[in-house]
Scaffold this active site. Structure first.
Site, PDB file in Angstrom:
ATOM      1  N   LYS A 134      90.097  21.514  35.900  1.00  0.00           N
ATOM      2  CA  LYS A 134      90.768  22.704  35.386  1.00  0.00           C
ATOM      3  C   LYS A 134      91.330  23.540  36.534  1.00  0.00           C
ATOM      4  CE  LYS A 134      88.892  24.675  31.818  1.00  0.00           C
ATOM      5  NZ  LYS A 134      88.024  25.478  30.915  1.00  0.00           N
ATOM      6  N   ASP A 150      89.605  29.520  28.662  1.00  0.00           N
ATOM      7  CA  ASP A 150      88.661  28.888  27.745  1.00  0.00           C
ATOM      8  C   ASP A 150      89.490  28.038  26.810  1.00  0.00           C
ATOM      9  OD1 ASP A 150      85.763  28.746  27.281  1.00  0.00           O
ATOM     10  OD2 ASP A 150      86.325  29.233  25.237  1.00  0.00           O
TER      11      ASP A 150
END
Length: 213
Positions: A20, A76
């Site tokens: 990420k 998220d």
């Protein structure tokens, strides 16, 4: 709606997920931002107690911004499967967590097993029969928080369907089973640069860029 502008300089990426962080860094660097991850700074990972992507993104960004005294960006994200009522959703990563008894005998398991997680999704779909709806959506919520507590939130989505068995060695998480709409390859088979251009994270980033740069 007006947004606060983000000035060039250091920005904490509030994540310990290397994949990420790598994607976010690639998206941010053209704007004069110097990304540094929460992991690089040794910041603790707050417990994700929120019930929505927005809640968890804000929780992580506030924690890093406060601890580092720098603006912080948290992501998220997760997979919503239509036939599973939107699950795993905010619990996407939790589905990859092994219990202690699931490791090899005498070798306690540490970390996430994404192939196990993909198998859980496929198993639940298989229970519904061969004609089950395989449509799914990746969701990304970005929370940008300044040390004074000001926050901006942006959401991106990527529609697609689920393939089985998993295909491809690129990407991370559920990428090997997600085929974006209009494509025949999974996220894990697509060149990372192309994925960056069409992903849920890219959609959220386009909104963030339009708002704060």
């Amino acid at each position: 709606m007006s947004h606060r502008k983000l000035n060039p300089g250091k920005l904490v990426i509030a994540s310990h997920n290397a994949g990420k962080v790598r994607e976010i860094r690639a998206l941010l660097e053209p704007y004069g931002i110097e990304p540094v991850s929460a992991g690089d700074l040794g910041l603790p990972e707050p417990e994700e107690t929120g019930t929505t992507f927005r809640d968890n993104a804000l929780l992580k960004a506030h924690a890093s911004a406060s601890a580092a005294g720098l603006p912080a960006l948290a992501d998220d994200s997760g997979l919503e499967v239509a036939a599973l009522g939107g699950r795993p959703g905010v619990y996407t990563a939790d589905w990859a967590e092994r219990q202690a008894f699931e490791g090899e005998p005498g070798k306690p398991w540490a970390g996430r097993d994404w192939y196990m997680a993909m198998g859980k999704v496929e198993g639940l779909l298989a229970e519904q029969g061969p004609d089950v709806d395989r449509s799914a959506c990746f969701v990304c919520t970005l929370a940008l928080v300044w040390p004074d507590g000001h926050a901006e939130v942006f959401e991106g989505r990527a529609q697609g369907s689920l393939a089985w068995p998993p295909r491809g060695l690129l990407g991370f998480g559920y990428d090997p089973v997600f085929v974006p709409t209009g494509k025949s390859l999974t996220y894990a088979e697509i060149d990372p640069a192309e994925k960056h251009a069409i992903s849920h994270r890219a959609d959220a980033f386009a909104k963030l860029v339009a708002g704060v740069f």
